[in-house]
Design an enzyme around this catalytic site. Structure first.
Site, PDB file in Angstrom:
ATOM      1  N   HIS A  99       0.972  -1.161  -0.106  1.00  0.00           N
ATOM      2  CA  HIS A  99       0.186  -0.117  -0.283  1.00  0.00           C
ATOM      3  C   HIS A  99       1.376   1.457   0.420  1.00  0.00           C
ATOM      4  O   HIS A  99       0.464   2.270   0.040  1.00  0.00           O
ATOM      5  CB  HIS A  99      -0.827  -0.259   1.133  1.00  0.00           C
ATOM      6  CG  HIS A  99      -2.246  -1.177   1.354  1.00  0.00           C
ATOM      7  ND1 HIS A  99      -1.316  -2.252   2.343  1.00  0.00           N
ATOM      8  CD2 HIS A  99      -2.569  -1.597   0.760  1.00  0.00           C
ATOM      9  CE1 HIS A  99      -2.040  -3.429   1.594  1.00  0.00           C
ATOM     10  NE2 HIS A  99      -3.039  -3.330   0.899  1.00  0.00           N
ATOM     11  N   GLY A 100       2.450   1.096  -0.149  1.00  0.00           N
ATOM     12  CA  GLY A 100       2.693   1.995  -0.264  1.00  0.00           C
ATOM     13  C   GLY A 100       3.748   3.012   0.522  1.00  0.00           C
ATOM     14  O   GLY A 100       3.732   4.095   0.345  1.00  0.00           O
TER      15      GLY A 100
END
Lengths: 687, 175
Positions: free
Chosen positions: B140-141
């Site tokens: 999710h970065g």
């Protein structure tokens, strides 16, 4: 389940739900308002007890499946890991394994009650047949469950029972192959049995719903065998039947707990604590006690196909009972001849059970044939003829009349209780061995015997020393780890002591970053080292006989105590056959065999070893191992200490089990007492 | 008559309540083992004992991943640049404020030891990726810096530090 309910909820949320799904009305009409005959006796509580046992088996079974590994190489050790390492794992396993026996005790009482009071007669034929189907499913489930621990009896039981199907003409061999999934019983068999063992209880639960449905349509039978006529004949299910069932159940749980906490291995076979070995059949194969009568029928017929057919017929014949017995009078209370024949039939079943545990030789075979004939004669000759010629006594007009003029058939009840006790105690006979036995090992006074028994820590430490200095030269102990030495209820070593003991060994580990295996000092998480790298090496180094692993030795050996001693053993909680046997073997060597005994080369004569010729030499001598605590350094003392140590390695949670057992027993006695008085208070209105 | 029957009534009520209460206690006690069995078993606990890791083969700017209790542990040999970047941050501006000195052992500034599990939803971040010379979680970065602190993305907390100690200058014991 008996038509539209008159139940009207007051709460608006309940009303909303009830209009869309009348579930509260269903529960109310089936288990609250449901009219139940007021003269039911305690034999009628076993239906509720059976439902409870099905629930216990499903819950404990689902949990055990979380920890169990259905693989031929791993199953045995995974069951032991449950008992040794999982929190309360020993309790869950004993609940489940003894639960199967309790389930069958309850179902046999339930069935005999149906037989005695004619509960299979019009209009309850389908109810009865559904019961027979449940019983068949239970037998299949119980059999497949017994295979899962993958001990010697599991494996050979699976082999023998699956081979029954090979008796079927033309298709037999193909059916057996389909059951096995291989050329013999093996890993695929274990896998499919696990899957089916998980499935079938839910099928049973489904048929139980049908069984209860049919019951609630026809209504319960009752000891008088007359249908309820007026409202005076019945009482509402709740609170009357509920509280009576609760009291009956509480008594049953008390009985169940006795087995779980004090004699958990009483109904099992010591051979099942030996891992499955496809190359060696145990000297005497016996199924679990609840199959013994049918096993006896199978063995008493000398033809393979006919034997299998007779065994299955013995169960299936029950489904035809409603038509074999056409007597109009339901309850045998009013059928003096049928009543006598019924008790003879109960005796025949117990006798068949006893014979099923005996070796198929000599007088046992003849007796088995006679009793098999009696078993079938009861259904095919006695009941059909009696129903035509017997003149029944006058049946009461109504249930209310029966209650007013009640006389307790104390004798019959007492007989039935004795019968039930005899049935469950049959197992003692199952330890019979076909091979000839030496003299019975003398009983030693163990500190861990009895309801408050505890291990003697000093004795366990001395026993460990003997194992380490003497036994471990040839015997492995694969289920015990150094960390166990510090466990509560064990030898009581400190963590530092256990770490030091572990560090004495070298353990092969790896591969390391370079991909090489390396040796490192042992840690407490490591198991005790094995003296040989594999079984073949062990066999080659020991004159052809591999020294067995000692972890479970104290539970994997037994001997026959004989009738009636084995029944008393259930009450005195005698569970020390294994350590008695180990002590006897270690002190039973004799330099010169008795006159006329031909001792094979490379063997030693042992008084207590079956067959007397033992590959193990006499290894203990006085003063061989030094004791620091002043205990006499005699062979007899050594033997006792190491036997006690082996009892601990076989049953490491023994102290926890007995301690928790005492607490549970006290609690259950209080609850049972309270339920008894509550039941009396509730029923005071009804009389 | 009325009084004695009402006394009988209350005695009965007491009996019913007492029985119900004892039965309820029994049912609750019976549920306990069914839940307790879900705990890690004794062999799992024993296998989670401390492990020792030799740091000597890890060159400047390299990292290794070892497993302890089933969790990946990143051991990163930080470069001078990475150490400086980790120190030059305004701690108060971080989502989970922690100075670099609280995340390494004193005198062993070049060694960052963190549990390599993203504090967002448990994925494993990739080392030496992202904008902060630290870790980047591909799920999710989330981005962590060279001290393992959360700088950007949905993760709420810095990468956790396992219990460990230096046995010698080139050896640590985790656990």
């Amino acid at each position: 389940m008996s038509g539209p309910s008159s139940f009207q909820p007051q709460n608006s949320v309940l009303k909303w739900i009830e209009r869309r799904l009348p579930i509260f009305g269903l529960v109310h009409s089936s288990f609250v308002a449901y009219p139940t005959p007021r003269n039911l006796n305690y034999w009628w509580t076993f239906g509720g007890i059976l439902s409870f046992m099905l629930g216990v088996q499903i819950i404990t079974g689902v949990i055990l499946a979380m920890h169990y590994t259905p693989h031929a190489d791993l199953a045995f050790n995974s069951v032991e890991a449950i008992v040794r390492d999982v929190d309360y794992g020993w309790l869950l396993r004993y609940l489940h394994s003894n639960g199967a026996s309790m389930f069958f005790i309850a179902v046999y009482i339930h069935m005999l009650r149906g037989l005695y009071y004619g509960s299979y007669k019009e209009p309850r034929e389908i109810l009865w047949i559904l019961g027979v189907i449940i019983y068949l499913l239970m037998m299949a489930t119980g059999f497949m469950g017994y295979v899962l621990p993958w001990g010697q009896m599991s494996f050979w039981g699976a082999t023998v029972i699956t081979n029954l199907f090979s008796a079927i003409p033309y298709f037999g061999e193909s059916i057996v192959t389909l059951l096995w999934g291989g050329y013999s019983v093996g890993n695929p068999t274990l896998n499919r049995f696990f899957s089916l063992h998980y499935l079938l209880p839910f099928v049973i639960a489904g048929v139980v719903v049908l069984h209860v449905w049919a019951l609630h349509v026809a209504g319960q039978n009752n000891p008088a065998g007359v249908e309820p006529k007026t409202a005076k004949d019945t009482v509402p299910f709740t609170p009357y039947a509920t509280i009576k069932d609760a009291f009956g159940l509480s008594c049953f749980i008390l009985f169940y707990c006795w087995f779980i906490f004090y004699i958990p291995n009483y109904l099992g076979d010591p051979d099942n604590y030996i891992p499955a070995n496809p190359g060696v059949t145990p000297a005497h194969i016996v199924p679990e006690w609840y199959y013994l009568p049918f096993y006896a029928i199978l063995r008493s017929i000398p033809n393979k196909l006919a034997g299998v057919a007779a065994m299955f017929s013995a169960i299936l014949i029950l489904a035809f009972l409603p038509w074999l017995d056409s007597a109009k009078t339901r309850s045998m209370r009013y059928r003096p001849l049928a009543k006598q024949c019924f008790w003879i039939f109960v005796g025949v079943c117990l006798g068949l059970g006893y014979l099923g545990a005996k070796p198929p030789e000599g007088v046992y075979v003849v007796a088995g044939r006679i009793l098999t004939a009696c078993y079938f004669a009861y259904f095919l000759i006695v009941l059909p003829i009696l129903s035509r010629i017997e003149k029944p006594r006058t049946v009461p007009n109504s249930i209310a009349d029966d209650v007013l003029g009640k006389k307790k058939s104390v004798v019959a009840s007492a007989l039935a209780v004795i019968g039930a006790v005899g049935l469950l105690a049959l197992d003692g006979g199952s330890t019979a061995r076909a091979a000839e036995h030496g003299p019975t090992p003398p009983s030693v006074n163990w500190s861990f015997a009895g309801p408050f028994g505890k291990f003697d820590q000093g004795q366990l430490q001395r026993g460990y020393k003997i194992y380490k200095e003497v036994c471990s030269a040839c015997h492995s102990m694969n289920l015990v780890h150094y960390r166990n030495l510090t466990d509560p209820g064990g030898p009581g070593f400190s963590i530092a002591q256990a770490e030091a003991l572990a560090a004495e060994i070298q353990v092969k580990d790896g591969p390391n970053d370079a991909g090489e295996m390396f040796e490192r000092p042992g840690r407490v998480a490591d198991k005790f080292p094995a003296p040989f790298p594999n079984e073949n090496a062990a066999r080659a180094a020991n004159g052809g006989a591999a020294p067995p692993d000692l972890s479970l030795m104290a539970k994997a050996r037994g001997y026959e105590r004989g009738f009636p001693q084995f029944i008393f053993d259930a009450f005195t909680q005698f569970q020390e056959k294994g350590p008695n046997y180990i002590h006897a073997i270690l002190t039973g060597f004799e330099e010169t065999p008795p006159e006329g005994f031909e001792l094979p080369d490379g063997s030693t004569y042992n008084k207590y070893f079956p067959g007397h010729a033992m590959k193990m030499p006499s290894v203990l001598a006085d003063d061989q191992v030094t004791y620091d605590d002043g205990t006499p350094q005699k062979v007899d003392q050594y033997a006792k200490d190491v036997a006690a140590f082996l009892m601990w390695t076989a049953e490491p949670k023994l102290e926890e089990r007995k301690r928790l057992g005492f607490q549970v027993m006290i609690f259950m006695i209080i609850l049972t007492g309270l339920l008894y008085f509550t039941k009396r208070a509730v029923w005071a209105d009804a009389h | 008559m009325t009084t004695s029957s009402s006394a009988g009534q209350s005695r009965r009520d007491f009996l019913f309540v007492a029985t119900g209460a004892v039965a309820a206690v029994g049912a609750a006690a019976a549920a306990w083992p069914l839940v307790a069995q879900l705990n890690p078993d004794a062999s799992t606990v024993a296998a989670g004992a401390p492990i020792e890791v030799d740091l000597a083969p890890i060159a400047d700017g390299q990292d290794i991943k070892v497993f302890w209790r089933g969790k990946p542990i990143y051991i990163m040999h930080r470069t001078k640049k990475q150490i400086e970047e980790a120190r030059d941050v305004n701690v108060a501006s971080l989502p989970d404020p922690q100075p670099d000195s609280a995340r390494v052992k004193e005198g062993h500034d070049q060694w960052l030891v963190v549990i390599g599990i993203c504090t967002h939803l448990g994925c494993i971040p990739i080392a030496h990726e992202g904008n902060y010379d630290g870790f980047f979680c591909p799920c999710h970065g989330s981005q962590y810096d060279s001290s393992g602190r959360i700088r950007q993305g949905p993760a709420p907390l810095n990468l956790a530090i396992p219990p460990y100690a230096f046995v010698s200058d080139s050896k640590i014991r985790i656990g």
